[in-house]
Design an enzyme around this catalytic site. Structure first.
Site, mmCIF file in Angstrom:
data_model
loop_
_atom_site.group_PDB
_atom_site.id
_atom_site.type_symbol
_atom_site.label_atom_id
_atom_site.label_comp_id
_atom_site.label_asym_id
_atom_site.label_seq_id
_atom_site.Cartn_x
_atom_site.Cartn_y
_atom_site.Cartn_z
ATOM 1 N N GLY A 188 0.766 -1.066 -0.023
ATOM 2 C CA GLY A 188 0.130 0.138 -0.025
ATOM 3 C C GLY A 188 0.834 1.206 -0.004
ATOM 4 N N PRO A 244 2.610 4.935 1.054
ATOM 5 C CA PRO A 244 3.369 5.118 2.316
ATOM 6 C C PRO A 244 2.305 5.928 3.198
ATOM 7 C CG PRO A 244 4.247 6.034 0.352
ATOM 8 C CD PRO A 244 3.244 5.610 0.088
ATOM 9 N N GLY A 245 2.359 5.430 4.524
ATOM 10 C CA GLY A 245 1.817 6.137 5.568
ATOM 11 C C GLY A 245 0.357 5.726 5.833
ATOM 12 N N THR A 246 -0.010 4.551 5.321
ATOM 13 C CA THR A 246 -1.612 3.800 5.224
ATOM 14 C C THR A 246 -1.379 2.978 6.489
ATOM 15 O OG1 THR A 246 -0.841 2.297 3.656
ATOM 16 C CG2 THR A 246 -2.206 4.179 3.121
ATOM 17 N N LYS A 254 0.821 0.276 7.553
ATOM 18 C CA LYS A 254 1.349 -1.058 7.310
ATOM 19 C C LYS A 254 2.060 -1.576 8.450
ATOM 20 C CE LYS A 254 3.476 0.189 3.291
ATOM 21 N NZ LYS A 254 2.869 1.408 3.222
ATOM 22 N N THR A 255 3.307 -0.815 8.638
ATOM 23 C CA THR A 255 4.098 -1.076 9.825
ATOM 24 C C THR A 255 3.123 -1.125 11.173
ATOM 25 O OG1 THR A 255 5.836 0.188 8.849
ATOM 26 C CG2 THR A 255 6.207 -0.295 11.223
ATOM 27 N N HIS A 313 -16.010 10.747 -14.603
ATOM 28 C CA HIS A 313 -15.344 9.894 -15.541
ATOM 29 C C HIS A 313 -15.550 8.345 -15.008
ATOM 30 C CE1 HIS A 313 -11.941 8.540 -18.298
ATOM 31 N NE2 HIS A 313 -11.888 7.352 -17.324
ATOM 32 N N GLU A 314 -15.428 8.189 -13.955
ATOM 33 C CA GLU A 314 -15.632 6.774 -13.335
ATOM 34 C C GLU A 314 -16.879 6.337 -13.298
ATOM 35 O OE1 GLU A 314 -13.276 4.773 -13.102
ATOM 36 O OE2 GLU A 314 -11.497 6.347 -13.133
ATOM 37 N N HIS A 373 -17.858 5.250 -16.854
ATOM 38 C CA HIS A 373 -17.561 3.513 -17.295
ATOM 39 C C HIS A 373 -18.671 3.015 -16.512
ATOM 40 C CE1 HIS A 373 -13.617 4.239 -18.945
ATOM 41 N NE2 HIS A 373 -13.109 4.821 -17.654
HETATM 42 P P1 ADP Z 1 3.389 2.764 6.602
HETATM 43 O O1 ADP Z 1 4.257 1.649 7.224
HETATM 44 O O2 ADP Z 1 2.312 2.115 5.720
HETATM 45 O O3 ADP Z 1 4.149 3.708 5.749
HETATM 46 P P2 ADP Z 1 2.968 3.471 9.185
HETATM 47 O O4 ADP Z 1 2.399 2.322 9.867
HETATM 48 O O5 ADP Z 1 4.431 3.715 9.515
HETATM 49 O O6 ADP Z 1 2.906 3.753 7.722
HETATM 50 O O7 ADP Z 1 2.271 4.744 9.881
HETATM 51 C C1 ADP Z 1 2.574 5.703 10.450
HETATM 52 C C2 ADP Z 1 1.931 6.451 11.444
HETATM 53 O O8 ADP Z 1 0.794 6.885 10.767
HETATM 54 C C3 ADP Z 1 1.412 5.449 12.386
HETATM 55 O O9 ADP Z 1 2.417 5.396 13.511
HETATM 56 C C4 ADP Z 1 0.221 5.728 12.859
HETATM 57 O O10 ADP Z 1 0.266 6.746 13.885
HETATM 58 C C5 ADP Z 1 -0.297 6.756 11.637
HETATM 59 N N1 ADP Z 1 -1.236 5.775 11.101
HETATM 60 C C6 ADP Z 1 -1.123 5.444 9.808
HETATM 61 N N2 ADP Z 1 -1.997 4.534 9.226
HETATM 62 C C7 ADP Z 1 -3.091 4.362 10.405
HETATM 63 C C8 ADP Z 1 -4.149 4.010 10.605
HETATM 64 N N3 ADP Z 1 -4.794 3.246 9.569
HETATM 65 N N4 ADP Z 1 -4.778 4.066 11.675
HETATM 66 C C9 ADP Z 1 -4.375 4.876 12.658
HETATM 67 N N5 ADP Z 1 -3.366 5.425 12.548
HETATM 68 C C10 ADP Z 1 -2.365 5.357 11.623
HETATM 69 ZN ZN ZN Z 2 -11.005 5.642 -17.278
HETATM 70 MG MG MG Z 3 6.298 1.484 7.185
#
Ligand code: ADP
Ligand code: ZN
Ligand code: MG
Length: 602
Positions: free
Chosen positions: A197, A199-201, A203-204, A419-420, A423
């Protein structure tokens, strides 16, 4: 290895010392008497010198120094003084001697100093290296500190807005809680789970939550950590990681940023990729070698799955991929609520409105937003963070993200929405097209600004002519909607156009579906294409046929575009209503659109 190197410094020092001793010893034993030059001249005149060896500066020889005429004489040495001066000095009976500046010390230094310098530099480097290695070398002792994170108190409640991913991970958690329960029934679990996914979603965070939920040890390491290390250590580290993990099973090994390590082998920088390759190979070996029954689950995260080495994604390795997508409005609301727990916010905060104000933001952006708002409130000396702080924070964060080109603006969102829906609406009103699952304007990947998900109900081996035509119409529906609603068209359709043209071309050249061209196969043998040299397989038809094909392809595409336009004009009111809904919710089901159409159509 190191011990040996350390000793050799002492060898050098010892050597120097021995040389010095020897020198002193020789001088004393041989007892060469140093005499003034005038003395030498005197002895010479008195006929007491028996033999000499003359060097540039020095004269050595034997002389009867103590008058013992029988002996050959004792050894002496004297430094020469130039003739003119010595004559003069002799004339006035001055005792004189020559002196040579001792070059011994200088010679010694000119050797010893550079050696010492090299030794010093080398010693320093070794120390730095061993310093870095120390963590690795002493791993046996404090291994837990290195990879294992204890006291993980992240739970699923801390991760919001990614419900689908969470659902898929529940099974993994169940397994880790009681591996035997699963294996007794002969169930097989994935060895590797890859979180994919932007960045920042989260995953970690999600990986940590899995560990926290199942209360098992969590070994975490990021892909770049493997690669930064010294040659050979990356692979060793992988081996070690698995050994430790097996001891602590059930547990999770988490490799963050897998792409840093798992880039497809054979491309990238010329230097230094060897090390990465070795590490990657070791990882593959370890993954193959361990039995999931022991209860070790390997998790990894990446935001660039497309560059991963295909070997990593083969069955038995990271064969389960979980999409951690950007949150929709509801998801953002939930994430905001998670982070709001940490601050003192005013009671009347409208979280839903905040979520609506932050399209395109991911979890990390929202966490940042909440923090920013809290800082603003402190600066304004407030007791609680209220809506006005948040509004300003949204503006700030948005501006930052827009600069980084990560958000699309309002008018673009509208274009994408229509657009979507174009479709989707065409797909819903034509028979034989794949059912519409979802319509979304949440950007996905790098290129797609929105998407319409159509899922085929069954595997297809044959396609009828009308079905192919309808498919083209659906592909062109996006652009048709733009033209109807905005009276203008955008670049957003180029992918659709290329797919539509491909289908049309195949219909004409391969499937014999054009009346004018006839039932002939014109695609020729698919020969390898040598892109660089421009050498390509020759098509086996005339120039006239080529023109005819082009005309037919254009005709088919044109016809279907007109068809799409016609359909969408008919559904224009539904289009508007659905667009409003989509802009608000960012993601709607095909069902929702269908019921809107049914209402209007009835
Ligand atoms: P990734 O690894 O996908 O780049 P991180 O897991 O490192 O993202 O997310 C960074 C920070 O953003 C987390 O420590 C958290 O504070 C916040 N964060 C990101 N996604 C979520 C989520 N789905 N729910 C709550 N907090 C989130
Ligand atoms: Zn299209
Ligand atoms: Mg990460």
């Amino acid at each position: 290895m190191e011990k040996h190197h350390k000793f050799s410094i002492w060898y050098v020092l010892l050597g120097i010392w021995v040389v010095l001793l020897l020198q002193q010893y020789l001088v004393s034993v041989l007892a060469i008497k140093v005499i003034p030059y005038s003395e030498f001249l005197r002895l010479l005149k008195e006929n007491k010198v028996t033999e000499v060896a003359v060097k540039a500066n020095e004269i050595q020889g034997r002389a009867l120094l103590n008058g013992d005429v029988q002996s050959k004489g004792e050894l002496f040495r004297t430094i020469r003084v130039d003739q003119e001066l010595s004559e003069l000095l002799a004339q006035y009976h001055v005792t004189f001697k020559g002196e040579v500046e001792s070059t011994f010390l200088r010679d010694l230094m000119s050797w010893v100093f550079p050696i010492l310098l090299f030794v010093g530099i080398w010693y320093f480097m070794m120390r730095r290296m061993t310093g870095q290695q120390a963590g690795f070398m002493t791993l046996g002792k404090n291994k837990a500190k290195i990879y294992m994170e204890d006291e993980l108190n992240v739970t699923f409640d801390d991760v919001a807005g990614v419900d689908e991913a969470k659902q898929e991970l529940v099974e993994v958690i169940e397994f880790l809680k009681d591996p035997h329960k699963y294996t007794e029934l002969g169930g097989k679990l994935p060895k590797g789970v890859l979180l994919v996914g932007p960045p920042g979603t989260g995953k970690t965070l999600l990986a940590k939550a899995v560990a926290g939920e199942s209360r098992v040890p969590f070994f975490s390491l990021s892909g770049s950590e493997f690669v930064e290390m010294f040659v050979g250590l990356g692979a060793a580290r992988v081996r070690d990681l698995f050994v430790q993990a097996k001891e602590k099973a059930p547990c999770i090994i988490f490799i963050d940023e897998l792409d840093a390590l798992g880039k497809a082998r054979g491309f990238g920088a010329v230097g230094g990729h060897d090390e990465r390759e070795q590490t990657l190979n070791q990882l593959l070996v370890e993954m193959d070698g361990f039995d999931p029954k022991v209860g070790v689950i390997l998790m990894a995260a990446t935001n660039r799955p497309e560059i991963l080495d295909p070997a990593l994604l083969r069955p038995g390795r990271f064969d389960r991929q979980i999409l951690v997508d950007r949150p929709d409005k509801k998801g953002r609301e939930d994430i905001l609520k998670v982070h709001l727990k940490g601050i003192k916010a005013s009671e009347d905060l409208d979280v839903e409105r905040l979520a609506a104000m932050t399209p395109g933001m991911v979890g990390a952006d929202l966490a940042n937003l909440v923090n920013e708002a809290a800082i603003l409130a402190v600066r304004r000396k407030k007791k609680q963070v209220d809506m006005s702080d948040f509004e300003e924070a949204v503006e700030r964060v948005m501006a930052g993200l827009e600069k980084k080109n990560r958000l699309i603006n309002k008018s673009e969102r509208e274009i994408v929405a229509y657009h979507e829906l174009g479709h989707a609406t065409v797909a819903l009103s034509l028979p034989g097209t794949d059912p519409v699952q979802k319509i979304s304007i949440i950007p996905r990947g790098i290129a797609a600004l929105g998407y319409t998900m159509q899922v085929p109900t069954e595997d297809r081996f044959l396609m009828k002519r009308t079905e192919l035509l309808n498919k083209i119409a659906v592909l062109l529906g996006g652009r048709a909607a733009e033209e109807i609603v905005f009276g203008d068209i955008s670049t957003g359709a180029h992918n659709d156009l290329s797919k539509a043209s491909d289908i049309a071309r195949s219909m004409v050249k391969e499937y014999g579906m054009s009346a004018k061209v006839g039932q002939v196969y014109l695609a020729g043998e698919k020969r390898p294409l040598y892109l660089e040299t421009g050498f390509r397989g020759q098509d086996e038809y005339s120039e006239a046929t080529a023109q005819l094909i082009d005309a037919e392809v254009r005709e088919i595409v044109e016809q279907q575009y007109l068809k799409a336009l016609e359909i969408l004009k008919k559904w224009r009111p539904v289009l508007d209503r659905a667009a409003k809904l989509l802009l608000e919710k960012e993601k709607i089901d095909g069902e929702t659109l269908k019921s809107l159409m049914d209402e209007a159509g009835a």
